[in-house]
Enzyme design. Structure first.
Site, PDB file in Angstrom:
ATOM      1  N   LYS A  68       0.843  -1.199   0.000  1.00 22.30           N
ATOM      2  CA  LYS A  68       0.000   0.000   0.000  1.00 22.30           C
ATOM      3  C   LYS A  68       0.878   1.247   0.000  1.00 22.30           C
ATOM      4  O   LYS A  68       1.987   1.222   0.512  1.00 22.30           O
ATOM      5  CB  LYS A  68      -0.856   0.029   1.273  1.00 22.30           C
ATOM      6  CG  LYS A  68      -2.045  -0.908   1.257  1.00 22.30           C
ATOM      7  CD  LYS A  68      -2.894  -0.712   2.501  1.00 22.30           C
ATOM      8  CE  LYS A  68      -4.062  -1.675   2.528  1.00 22.30           C
ATOM      9  NZ  LYS A  68      -5.026  -1.471   1.433  1.00 22.30           N
ATOM     10  N   ARG A 112     -10.460 -11.275   1.597  1.00 21.88           N
ATOM     11  CA  ARG A 112     -11.294 -12.332   1.000  1.00 21.88           C
ATOM     12  C   ARG A 112     -10.608 -13.691   1.060  1.00 21.88           C
ATOM     13  O   ARG A 112     -11.269 -14.723   1.077  1.00 21.88           O
ATOM     14  CB  ARG A 112     -11.673 -11.937  -0.437  1.00 21.88           C
ATOM     15  CG  ARG A 112     -10.501 -11.727  -1.349  1.00 21.88           C
ATOM     16  CD  ARG A 112     -10.862 -10.902  -2.571  1.00 21.88           C
ATOM     17  NE  ARG A 112     -11.038  -9.487  -2.250  1.00 21.88           N
ATOM     18  CZ  ARG A 112     -11.400  -8.550  -3.121  1.00 21.88           C
ATOM     19  NH1 ARG A 112     -11.621  -8.892  -4.388  1.00 21.88           N
ATOM     20  NH2 ARG A 112     -11.543  -7.298  -2.757  1.00 21.88           N
TER      21      ARG A 112
HETATM   22  N1  BES Z   1      -8.171  -3.567   4.243  1.00 23.18           N
HETATM   23  C1  BES Z   1      -8.316  -3.148   2.915  1.00 23.18           C
HETATM   24  C2  BES Z   1      -9.584  -2.337   2.672  1.00 23.18           C
HETATM   25  C3  BES Z   1      -9.715  -1.028   3.388  1.00 23.18           C
HETATM   26  C4  BES Z   1      -9.477   0.167   2.736  1.00 23.18           C
HETATM   27  C5  BES Z   1     -10.159  -0.978   4.686  1.00 23.18           C
HETATM   28  C6  BES Z   1      -9.649   1.371   3.386  1.00 23.18           C
HETATM   29  C7  BES Z   1     -10.329   0.231   5.341  1.00 23.18           C
HETATM   30  C8  BES Z   1     -10.078   1.413   4.690  1.00 23.18           C
HETATM   31  C9  BES Z   1      -8.355  -4.361   1.979  1.00 23.18           C
HETATM   32  O1  BES Z   1      -7.600  -5.445   2.382  1.00 23.18           O
HETATM   33  C10 BES Z   1      -7.796  -3.908   0.672  1.00 23.18           C
HETATM   34  O2  BES Z   1      -6.632  -3.608   0.617  1.00 23.18           O
HETATM   35  N2  BES Z   1      -8.625  -3.887  -0.356  1.00 23.18           N
HETATM   36  C11 BES Z   1      -8.229  -3.490  -1.646  1.00 23.18           C
HETATM   37  C12 BES Z   1      -8.814  -4.478  -2.624  1.00 23.18           C
HETATM   38  C13 BES Z   1      -8.246  -4.343  -4.017  1.00 23.18           C
HETATM   39  C14 BES Z   1      -6.805  -4.767  -4.059  1.00 23.18           C
HETATM   40  C15 BES Z   1      -9.083  -5.203  -4.937  1.00 23.18           C
HETATM   41  C16 BES Z   1      -8.747  -2.087  -1.889  1.00 23.18           C
HETATM   42  O3  BES Z   1      -9.834  -1.760  -1.443  1.00 23.18           O
HETATM   43  O4  BES Z   1      -8.039  -1.308  -2.518  1.00 23.18           O
HETATM   44 MN    MN Z   2      -5.575  -5.271   1.743  1.00 17.25          MN
END
Ligand code: BES
Ligand code: MN
Ligand code: ZN
Length: 509
Positions: A289, A363
């Protein structure tokens, strides 16, 4: 947690620093407030006439009584339009009032009995064992004053901040007091559980590891009288939980599958399974990230924390249901042993998953947890997860998103959301979405493609592949678990899900 007592005593003679009076939108004092106002020599009427106080929801006005009544201050607390009053609004108004009283440096507060015209609107039945309005007021007092200060050190000589310590709910009659006490008692159970969930959310990743979550769940289970079992990596390996193990591979912290069981229902009655995402820190893994808000990813276990808190509350309230809690906990880190984009994992279901993005890890851990949930032969499965950033684009901080396989189950959650103010909004899960996650080399891929479209639904579509024939609902709480300050929540951890799930389980069909 503040101490809340119920007393049958007159509002005029009750000695307190601050007497909270709930008041619907109005142009002049009505009902019991009219009598109080005449003692205050018309101070309330003047405030209303000058529109300094109109009774709007969450509006407050502090009036110095100058010794005209036993309370030092009267705090008017707006609940909005009388016709639209409900328990959630009363809960909020109570929270706004408690914060205002604390700002005015009051330690002891009291709440005047609700005007009968208001309590009628709330449909409070005399026959009911507990008074729901008192529960709402007490929950508002407790949760608005919540703070997380575990990591703040105190310097010698620092002035002690003034905090509300005691509250009294005044009962209009001796007969009403018993139901109010039971309402306040229920509020304490729910608020304690919500505060526990918030604490878990707030602890930083270096404290709140998967092992820490497991220990917290065990300790809670012991004091609440629940069964708790922890599955560690060697057993996960034997079971074949390749997806959960895969996510934890980059971390030195061992993953944990936390299992909680509450048996308040009839023996042999199928339980409701609650599954909560427990990523104790989400760096994104190899699909790292960006830095700016990465620290907030300590809250990526909010679904798991809500499930743990909900089970504590359900046990405290002795609800007549059977419930299992399943929390797959892992830390998503990059590292030389971490899973890589393109890796293929074999999940507990036997289905293979091509990992195209290691940041779509929620997931993955949930897929094994959902498969495992079927072993309890549940009548319904509800999962809560901070699954996608996309849900923030859809709904902001104001509602979670639900998708699922059973309309009745989703409707029950939506209804509980309306009642508790922990809103839930449904998104579609049409077949077309499911075809987008078929992989060329494995059974499934964990993201649809490079272009993120309908991200929240895609997450749900992926999870659906791991649920067979059981009514299932997936609640994406990424937008609501962590947010701005609200009347009954601080900035940051909301504890979202505890009150929602408790209400849902109280009414579970
Ligand atoms: N934990 C994150 C989602 C999230 C984002 C939670 C902001 C709280 C605040 C999740 O694991 C994630 O990284 N999701 C990705 C999915 C994508 C790679 C398909 C996302 O939302 O960018
Ligand atoms: Mn994630
Ligand atoms: Zn995540």
């Amino acid at each position: 947690m503040i101490k809340i007592n119920v007393k049958h005593e007159n509002r005029v003679t009750h000695k307190t620093e601050c007497l909270i009076v709930f008041c619907a939108e109005t142009a002049k004092p009505e009902g019991d407030l009219k009598k109080t106002d005449s003692l205050l020599k018309g101070a309330v009427a003047r405030a209303m006439k000058d529109k300094r106080f109109e009774g709007k929801l969450n509006q407050t006005l502090l009036i110095d009584t100058l010794g005209t009544v036993a309370a030092n201050h009267i705090l008017l607390a707006g609940v909005g339009k009388k016709e639209e009053l409900n328990l959630n609004k009363l809960f909020q108004a109570s929270g706004s009032a408690a914060k205002r009283a604390e700002k005015a440096k009051c330690k002891k507060i009291a709440c005047a009995p609700l005007d009968s015209s208001l309590s009628k609107k709330l449909g409070a039945k005399k026959s009911s064992a507990y008074d729901p309005a008192s529960q709402a007021v007490a929950e508002g007092l407790h949760l608005s004053l919540y703070r997380f200060e575990v990591y703040k050190t105190k310097k010698k000589g620092d002035p002690e901040p003034v905090r509300v310590k005691d509250a009294v709910l005044l009962a209009a009659s001796a007969g009403a007091a018993a139901g109010m006490k039971r309402g306040a008692g229920r509020a304490k159970i729910v608020a304690d559980a919500t505060a526990f969930t918030r604490d878990l959310q707030c602890h930083p990743g270096n404290t709140a590891t998967p092992s820490f979550l497991a220990r917290q769940a065990q300790a809670m289970a012991k004091s609440a009288g629940l069964k708790c079992r922890i599955v560690s990596p060697p057993e996960m390996q034997k079971l074949g939980m390749g997806a959960l193990l895969g996510v934890g591979r980059g971390s030195a912290e061992p993953s944990k599958l936390i299992l909680l069981e509450y048996s308040g229902g009839k023996k042999g009655q199928a339980p409701v399974a609650l599954v909560g995402k427990g990523i104790t820190f989400d760096t994104g893994g190899i699909s790292l990230k960006p830095p700016p808000n990465m620290h907030e990813m300590k809250m990526d276990m909010s679904g798991g924390a809500a499930v743990i808190g909900a089970l504590q509350a359900v046990a405290g309230l002795k609800l007549p249901v059977n419930v299992v809690g399943i929390i797959p906990a892992a830390e998503n880190m990059p590292g030389s042993r971490a899973i890589k984009p393109g890796d293929i994992l074999t999940s507990l279901s036997g289905k293979t998953i091509e990992v195209l993005n290691t940041d779509a890890e929620g997931r993955l851990v949930l897929s094994d947890a959902l498969t495992y949930a079927a072993r309890f032969k549940p009548r319904a499965i509800v999962d809560l997860a901070t699954l996608t950033g996309a849900v923030l684009h859809c709904l902001g901080h104001h509602a979670s998103a639900v998708v699922g396989s059973d309309q009745d189950l989703m409707d029950q959650l939506i209804q509980s959301g309306e009642k508790t103010g922990e809103r839930v909004w449904q998104l579609p899960l049409w077949e077309e979405y499911e075809s987008a996650i078929k992989s060329d080399v494995a059974d499934l891929k964990n993201i649809a493609g490079p272009a993120v479209m309908a991200g929240t639904i895609m997450g749900g579509a992926f999870l659906k592949a791991f649920v067979d024939d059981v009514p299932w609902a997936h609640v994406d709480i990424a937008g609501v678990a962590w947010g701005d300050e609200k009347p009954c929540a601080p900035k940051g951890a909301s504890g979202y899900g505890v009150r929602l799930l408790v209400n849902f389980l109280e009414n579970a069909r």
